[in-house]
Design a protein around this motif. Structure first.
Motif, mmCIF file in Angstrom:
data_model
loop_
_atom_site.group_PDB
_atom_site.id
_atom_site.type_symbol
_atom_site.label_atom_id
_atom_site.label_comp_id
_atom_site.label_asym_id
_atom_site.label_seq_id
_atom_site.Cartn_x
_atom_site.Cartn_y
_atom_site.Cartn_z
ATOM 1 N N ILE A 33 1.129 -1.316 0.077
ATOM 2 C CA ILE A 33 -0.066 0.055 -0.360
ATOM 3 C C ILE A 33 1.038 1.555 0.265
ATOM 4 O O ILE A 33 1.562 1.586 0.401
ATOM 5 N N LEU A 34 0.507 1.885 -0.884
ATOM 6 C CA LEU A 34 1.198 3.462 -1.435
ATOM 7 C C LEU A 34 1.102 4.559 -1.759
ATOM 8 O O LEU A 34 -0.639 4.139 -2.346
ATOM 9 N N PRO A 35 0.757 5.846 -1.362
ATOM 10 C CA PRO A 35 0.081 7.054 -1.623
ATOM 11 C C PRO A 35 0.049 7.010 -2.691
ATOM 12 O O PRO A 35 1.554 7.157 -3.664
ATOM 13 N N GLY A 36 -0.603 7.740 -3.429
ATOM 14 C CA GLY A 36 -0.210 7.824 -5.699
ATOM 15 C C GLY A 36 -1.231 8.525 -5.580
ATOM 16 O O GLY A 36 -1.506 9.286 -5.004
ATOM 17 N N GLY A 37 -0.887 8.883 -6.472
ATOM 18 C CA GLY A 37 -1.020 9.937 -8.046
ATOM 19 C C GLY A 37 0.066 10.642 -8.866
ATOM 20 O O GLY A 37 1.197 10.810 -8.245
ATOM 21 N N LYS A 38 0.017 11.414 -9.769
ATOM 22 C CA LYS A 38 1.061 11.752 -10.326
ATOM 23 C C LYS A 38 1.837 12.747 -9.797
ATOM 24 O O LYS A 38 2.730 12.908 -9.554
ATOM 25 N N GLY A 248 4.160 5.056 -13.102
ATOM 26 C CA GLY A 248 5.244 6.411 -12.847
ATOM 27 C C GLY A 248 6.076 6.705 -12.601
ATOM 28 O O GLY A 248 7.402 7.248 -13.215
ATOM 29 N N ALA A 249 6.608 6.376 -14.083
ATOM 30 C CA ALA A 249 7.850 6.485 -14.748
ATOM 31 C C ALA A 249 7.462 7.519 -15.538
ATOM 32 O O ALA A 249 8.658 8.861 -15.608
ATOM 33 N N GLY A 250 6.626 8.204 -16.537
ATOM 34 C CA GLY A 250 6.010 9.474 -17.020
ATOM 35 C C GLY A 250 6.925 10.139 -15.518
ATOM 36 O O GLY A 250 7.170 11.670 -15.774
ATOM 37 N N ASP A 251 6.076 10.683 -14.630
ATOM 38 C CA ASP A 251 6.404 11.443 -13.408
ATOM 39 C C ASP A 251 7.594 11.826 -12.841
ATOM 40 O O ASP A 251 7.645 11.898 -12.634
ATOM 41 N N SER A 252 8.448 10.505 -13.106
ATOM 42 C CA SER A 252 9.580 10.450 -12.301
ATOM 43 C C SER A 252 10.053 10.597 -14.357
ATOM 44 O O SER A 252 11.253 11.536 -13.130
ATOM 45 N N MET A 253 9.888 10.933 -15.144
ATOM 46 C CA MET A 253 10.676 11.536 -15.675
ATOM 47 C C MET A 253 10.977 12.890 -16.165
ATOM 48 O O MET A 253 12.121 13.817 -16.571
ATOM 49 N N VAL A 254 9.811 13.852 -15.176
ATOM 50 C CA VAL A 254 9.598 15.180 -15.259
ATOM 51 C C VAL A 254 10.353 16.066 -14.396
ATOM 52 O O VAL A 254 10.622 16.719 -14.418
ATOM 53 N N ALA A 255 9.938 14.371 -12.837
ATOM 54 C CA ALA A 255 10.588 14.798 -11.833
ATOM 55 C C ALA A 255 12.640 14.906 -11.880
ATOM 56 O O ALA A 255 12.967 15.847 -11.518
ATOM 57 N N GLY A 256 12.982 13.979 -13.076
ATOM 58 C CA GLY A 256 14.291 14.108 -13.302
ATOM 59 C C GLY A 256 14.619 15.094 -13.930
ATOM 60 O O GLY A 256 15.922 15.691 -13.947
ATOM 61 N N PHE A 257 13.892 15.095 -14.904
ATOM 62 C CA PHE A 257 14.502 16.419 -16.266
ATOM 63 C C PHE A 257 14.575 17.419 -14.958
ATOM 64 O O PHE A 257 15.387 19.119 -15.324
ATOM 65 N N MET A 258 13.665 18.515 -13.729
ATOM 66 C CA MET A 258 13.729 19.267 -13.233
ATOM 67 C C MET A 258 14.460 19.590 -12.296
ATOM 68 O O MET A 258 15.559 20.332 -11.664
ATOM 69 N N ALA A 259 15.004 17.808 -11.561
ATOM 70 C CA ALA A 259 16.116 18.182 -10.353
ATOM 71 C C ALA A 259 17.016 18.147 -11.702
ATOM 72 O O ALA A 259 18.326 19.355 -10.979
ATOM 73 N N GLY A 260 17.351 17.905 -12.714
ATOM 74 C CA GLY A 260 18.564 18.328 -13.751
ATOM 75 C C GLY A 260 18.290 20.126 -14.349
ATOM 76 O O GLY A 260 20.216 20.339 -13.818
#
Length: 304
Positions: A33-38, A248-260
């Motif tokens: 069980i995990l919290p979810g949402g983009k 969550g792969a797409g969400d991870s992509m935008v998060a990683g882009f902005m982190a970079g």
């Protein structure tokens, strides 16, 4: 500061059932069980990279309390607005039958609660980053993203929008810093089928002409393309690895882009961080850790 908005967060009940049988009692072989949402996924990935953010949105009932508790336990800050009636949704995701899930509806969100969120967002200013991701509940205005961007116009907030068709097109006039359609969503917008990295470039440039500053196009196994604000175009094939969980792969992509981008203000570095983060999450049981992302990043840069 970085903020993410999740209008309809969830508790994701992720189960595996060996030899699933319709009409019979099935027992799980694993469950989580995990919290979810983009938006929550973006905040979680950023947290894994050591970057603080605040998750905003709405929560209700005992499930809402659990979402907040689990985020706190994970180290993700949140400031959700409580809805007095209903409960935050539970989404059932059946791992053993790829792509099979049953998603709850979530609580109705009243106009006064929407305005409460708007007041929260009024506090954002120069240098802040805001992620708007995912669908809008039926109880809310369907131009919600546009309303938010209009209200924040001229305040210097860098806004990332990960949404589909009209939700995306309606915000372009406010020049979001980054949008991330996938190739299928991009094709739907223009009524074409796009299969290769070369084919998506002219259509990504059309979105840029319509107002987007940077267009990041994810293409699953085909890789990704970035059409940057400074005129550069980057494209890379997908890193090699075993697909475990695409959620969550797409969400991870935008998060990683902005982190970079926040790290070096360099588009190539940001693009590689986006690809590495999205791929590392796809190769993992859950959202990728920092070490998993760093390992894929090295693979992506070696290909240069």
């Amino acid at each position: 500061m970085i903020y993410t908005v999740t209008f309809n967060p969830s508790l994701d009940y992720i189960v595996a059932v060996d030899d699933f049988q319709l009409g019979l009692t099935n027992r799980t072989s694993s469950e989580l069980i995990l919290p979810g949402g983009k938006g929550i996924n973006v905040s979680t990935l950023l947290m894994n990279l050591g970057i603080e953010s605040t998750a905003l949105g709405f929560m209700a009932g005992f499930t809402g309390d659990e979402i907040v508790r689990e985020l706190q336990e994970m180290g993700v800050k949140s400031d959700f607005i409580r809805i007095d009636e209903g409960i935050s949704r539970i989404n059932l995701k059946l791992k053993s039958i790829d792509g099979t899930e049953i998603n709850g509806s979530g609580p109705a969100i009243s106009a006064d609660k929407v305005e409460q969120l708007m007041v929260q967002l009024d506090a954002l200013g120069e240098g802040d980053v805001l992620f708007l991701a995912g669908s809008i509940p039926s109880s809310m205005p369907d131009d919600m993203y546009r309303r938010i961007m209009a209200r924040l116009e001229g305040k210097g907030v860098m806004i990332v929008v990960d949404a589909t068709k009209d939700l995306l097109l309606n915000v372009l006039e406010y020049h979001p810093f980054l949008i991330k359609p996938n190739n299928h969503e991009l094709g739907d917008i223009f009524g074409v089928e796009l299969k290769t990295r070369e084919e998506v470039v002219p259509y990504g440039k059309k979105l840029q002409k319509m107002g987007a500053r940077n267009v990041l196009i994810s293409m699953a196994g085909e890789g990704a393309v970035l059409i940057a604000e400074d005129g550069q175009v980057f494209d890379k094939p997908a890193p090699k690895g075993h697909l475990v969980n695409a959620v969550g792969a797409g969400d991870s992509m935008v998060a990683g882009f902005m982190a970079g981008w926040m790290d070096k203000q360099d588009y190539e570095h940001a693009f590689c961080m986006g690809i590495a983060s999205g791929s590392a999450s796809a190769f993992s049981e859950y959202l990728a850790t920092k070490s998993e992302i760093e390992a894929i990043y090295k693979q992506v840069r070696v290909e240069d």
